[in-house]
Design a protein around this motif. Structure first.
Motif, mmCIF file in Angstrom:
data_model
loop_
_atom_site.group_PDB
_atom_site.id
_atom_site.type_symbol
_atom_site.label_atom_id
_atom_site.label_comp_id
_atom_site.label_asym_id
_atom_site.label_seq_id
_atom_site.Cartn_x
_atom_site.Cartn_y
_atom_site.Cartn_z
ATOM 1 N N UNK A 69 0.861 -1.182 0.000
ATOM 2 C CA UNK A 69 0.000 0.000 0.000
ATOM 3 C C UNK A 69 0.898 1.233 0.000
ATOM 4 N N UNK A 70 0.547 2.245 -0.787
ATOM 5 C CA UNK A 70 1.348 3.460 -0.827
ATOM 6 C C UNK A 70 1.461 4.098 0.545
ATOM 7 N N UNK A 71 2.649 4.565 0.890
ATOM 8 C CA UNK A 71 2.869 5.091 2.235
ATOM 9 C C UNK A 71 2.073 6.376 2.474
ATOM 10 N N UNK A 72 1.919 7.188 1.444
ATOM 11 C CA UNK A 72 1.070 8.379 1.578
ATOM 12 C C UNK A 72 -0.377 7.961 1.797
ATOM 13 N N UNK A 73 -0.793 6.915 1.109
ATOM 14 C CA UNK A 73 -2.149 6.397 1.277
ATOM 15 C C UNK A 73 -2.384 5.943 2.705
ATOM 16 N N UNK A 74 -1.378 5.333 3.318
ATOM 17 C CA UNK A 74 -1.505 4.859 4.692
ATOM 18 C C UNK A 74 -1.761 6.030 5.632
ATOM 19 N N UNK A 75 -0.932 7.053 5.560
ATOM 20 C CA UNK A 75 -1.108 8.197 6.456
ATOM 21 C C UNK A 75 -2.445 8.890 6.222
ATOM 22 N N UNK A 76 -2.823 9.031 4.972
ATOM 23 C CA UNK A 76 -4.089 9.690 4.670
ATOM 24 C C UNK A 76 -5.259 8.879 5.227
ATOM 25 N N UNK A 77 -5.167 7.571 5.142
ATOM 26 C CA UNK A 77 -6.246 6.719 5.643
ATOM 27 C C UNK A 77 -6.407 6.843 7.148
ATOM 28 N N UNK A 78 -5.304 6.947 7.856
ATOM 29 C CA UNK A 78 -5.387 7.073 9.309
ATOM 30 C C UNK A 78 -5.977 8.417 9.724
ATOM 31 N N UNK A 79 -5.533 9.497 9.072
ATOM 32 C CA UNK A 79 -5.697 10.813 9.686
ATOM 33 C C UNK A 79 -6.748 11.710 9.067
ATOM 34 N N UNK A 80 -7.380 11.330 7.981
ATOM 35 C CA UNK A 80 -8.379 12.216 7.391
ATOM 36 C C UNK A 80 -9.790 11.784 7.774
ATOM 37 N N UNK A 81 -10.718 12.703 7.630
ATOM 38 C CA UNK A 81 -12.151 12.457 7.859
ATOM 39 C C UNK A 81 -12.444 11.994 9.284
ATOM 40 N N UNK A 82 -11.702 12.517 10.258
ATOM 41 C CA UNK A 82 -11.930 12.196 11.668
ATOM 42 C C UNK A 82 -12.081 10.689 11.856
ATOM 43 N N UNK A 83 -11.146 9.961 11.296
ATOM 44 C CA UNK A 83 -11.242 8.500 11.329
ATOM 45 C C UNK A 83 -10.540 7.899 12.533
ATOM 46 N N UNK A 84 -9.516 8.580 13.047
ATOM 47 C CA UNK A 84 -8.690 7.981 14.099
ATOM 48 C C UNK A 84 -8.164 9.066 15.024
ATOM 49 N N UNK A 167 -3.657 13.910 27.681
ATOM 50 C CA UNK A 167 -3.972 12.808 28.580
ATOM 51 C C UNK A 167 -5.343 12.984 29.229
ATOM 52 N N UNK A 168 -5.690 14.237 29.537
ATOM 53 C CA UNK A 168 -6.983 14.517 30.147
ATOM 54 C C UNK A 168 -8.139 14.346 29.165
ATOM 55 N N UNK A 169 -7.854 14.408 27.882
ATOM 56 C CA UNK A 169 -8.905 14.286 26.885
ATOM 57 C C UNK A 169 -9.498 15.597 26.431
ATOM 58 N N UNK A 170 -8.939 16.723 26.866
ATOM 59 C CA UNK A 170 -9.419 18.013 26.389
ATOM 60 C C UNK A 170 -8.824 18.338 25.026
ATOM 61 N N UNK A 171 -7.669 17.730 24.755
ATOM 62 C CA UNK A 171 -6.959 17.914 23.491
ATOM 63 C C UNK A 171 -6.747 16.537 22.875
ATOM 64 N N UNK A 172 -6.715 16.491 21.550
ATOM 65 C CA UNK A 172 -6.543 15.240 20.811
ATOM 66 C C UNK A 172 -5.389 15.396 19.832
ATOM 67 N N UNK A 173 -4.613 14.323 19.671
ATOM 68 C CA UNK A 173 -3.643 14.279 18.574
ATOM 69 C C UNK A 173 -4.391 13.796 17.339
ATOM 70 N N UNK A 174 -4.502 14.666 16.348
ATOM 71 C CA UNK A 174 -5.311 14.358 15.172
ATOM 72 C C UNK A 174 -4.486 13.885 13.977
ATOM 73 N N UNK A 175 -3.159 14.039 14.053
ATOM 74 C CA UNK A 175 -2.288 13.494 13.014
ATOM 75 C C UNK A 175 -0.835 13.644 13.458
ATOM 76 N N UNK A 176 0.047 13.003 12.725
ATOM 77 C CA UNK A 176 1.485 13.209 12.878
ATOM 78 C C UNK A 176 1.973 13.919 11.622
ATOM 79 N N UNK A 177 2.686 15.017 11.812
ATOM 80 C CA UNK A 177 3.204 15.790 10.680
ATOM 81 C C UNK A 177 4.721 15.855 10.834
ATOM 82 N N UNK A 178 5.439 15.135 9.956
ATOM 83 C CA UNK A 178 6.880 15.050 10.130
ATOM 84 C C UNK A 178 7.239 14.464 11.482
ATOM 85 N N UNK A 179 6.450 13.526 11.927
ATOM 86 C CA UNK A 179 6.550 12.830 13.212
ATOM 87 C C UNK A 179 6.181 13.704 14.411
ATOM 88 N N UNK A 180 5.820 14.951 14.193
ATOM 89 C CA UNK A 180 5.359 15.794 15.290
ATOM 90 C C UNK A 180 3.852 15.609 15.482
#
Length: 387
Positions: A69-84, A167-180
């Motif tokens: 599977x394309x690596x760009x496709x993998x990241x897009x699948x995880x992080x778009x459309x509030x999927x994960x 950790x408290x759940x007030x903030x969410x990590x919605x994606x990794x950008x350059x591993x950040x």
């Protein structure tokens, strides 16, 4: 101590192994229509890790099940459309968005935690939340800087605050950008029908135990509890109401539980030959891997170089339902380098060669170079198989 219910099913070691392979998405035709997102939902957790040799671990997980599977496709699948979202499960993991309510117990535990490794500066928490509300999503750098010095542990006040809010759940990590990590407010990132902490601790744990049992197919108390890093006593408190059924497995010294759906029909089909990330949920629990596959594996990335046996990031090779060897890979330009290859006898040679050639194509390498083979007599057969 209460006695355990009498097991309703007895499994052979081979049946348990095949059930585990199917539950983890390796037996039968892969669900290509649901793709990477389907893999994530099926597994319930995909572990993240900083090490990147062929690719990062969260990319290797769908690759092992679906092919290149394309690596760009993998990241897009995880992080778009509030999927994960990313949260603490087995470790830092990508989780299906539907599991947000199940981790309410852990968010509450973090809110009640009295001691932390980093001190939270006065006012920093409110400042970070306010900035995310007006400017988010943002990385820690965009919030004001991740570190005060170059030391990895010396977090800035903004980094301490946003990680606490995560950790408290007030903030969410919605994606990794350059591993950040990219942070946003949960109220924006989590769908309204999931954004609640209504489930009590017992119900959260019960659901996670059930989901872990389904993802593993069959497992011991330690196997199932470890999937989402639950304590043994948490497992004990809910297993009777989890829907999992007690079983015995040939050669397993401890009681086990299985997903009843996994027992309803025998696992059928074959699977692709592939390299596995050491952080793949099929093998991330070392005692279970040894029990099911007779294969002892240890991540040696943090072992002093002179003490390593199989290499820095040795990746097991799965073929024919067995773990038949391991490869410690590296990259040299467009050459995939097998720094060290360990083979479980001559029969493993074609499988390891196939796994190497496909992995090389996936990461856009045009050549494979073998540096060391543990059994010198198998070096030439492996080189021939690679041509």
């Amino acid at each position: 101590m209460t006695s355990l219910p009498r097991p309703i099913t007895e499994l052979t070691a081979d049946e348990a192994r095949r059930i585990a392979l199917r539950a983890q998405g390796f037996l039968g035709a892969p669900d290509r229509r649901s793709g990477v997102r389907g893999v994530l939902r099926h597994l319930g957790a995909v572990q993240l890790d900083t090490i990147s040799v062929l690719a990062r671990s969260h990319e290797l997980i769908p690759y092992a099940r679906l092919g290149p599977v394309g690596r760009t496709t993998v990241d897009r699948a995880y992080w778009t459309d509030t999927h994960a979202f990313e949260y603490w499960s087995h470790a830092a993991c990508i989780l299906p968005i539907e599991e947000w309510p199940h981790f309410a117990f852990r968010r509450r535990a973090y809110r009640a935690r009295p001691h932390w490794n980093h001190q939270l500066p006065d006012g920093a928490y409110d400042r970070v939340v306010k900035q995310l509300r007006t400017e988010g999503p943002l990385t820690a750098t965009e919030l004001g800087g991740a570190k005060r010095t170059s030391e990895w542990w010396d977090w800035s006040g903004e980094k301490v605050a946003v990680e606490r809010a995560l950790m408290y759940g007030e903030v969410v990590c919605v994606e990794r950008r350059g591993w950040k990590r990219v942070y946003d407010l949960a109220e924006r990132a989590i769908p309204a029908d999931l954004l609640h902490d209504d489930l009590d601790d017992t119900e959260c744990v019960r659901r996670l135990v059930r989901l872990a049992g389904e993802a593993l197919g069959v497992g011991t108390r330690a196997d199932i509890a470890d999937y989402h890093r639950l304590r043994g006593e948490q497992f004990d408190a809910v297993v009777a109401d989890s829907g999992l059924v007690p079983v015995t497995v040939e050669g397993w010294a401890k009681p086990a539980w299985a997903d009843p759906a996994a027992l309803a029909a025998p696992p059928r089909g074959r699977h692709r030959t592939t390299l596995l990330s050491p952080f793949d949920s099929l093998i991330w629990e070392r005692a279970r891997t040894e029990r099911i596959f007779g294969f002892t594996h240890r991540l040696e990335a943090y072992v002093p170089k002179q003490k390593r046996v199989h290499g820095y990031f040795a990746m097991p090779v799965l073929s024919g339902g067995r773990l038949v060897g391991r490869v410690d890979p590296a990259r040299d330009g467009r050459t995939l380098v097998a720094k060290q290859v360990t083979l479980d006898g001559p029969k493993a040679v074609p499988a390891v060669a196939q796994a190497l050639l496909e992995a090389a194509t996936w990461v856009d390498c045009t050549d494979v170079r073998v540096e060391r083979v543990d059994a010198p007599e198998l070096r030439e057969p492996l080189l021939r198989a690679l041509t």
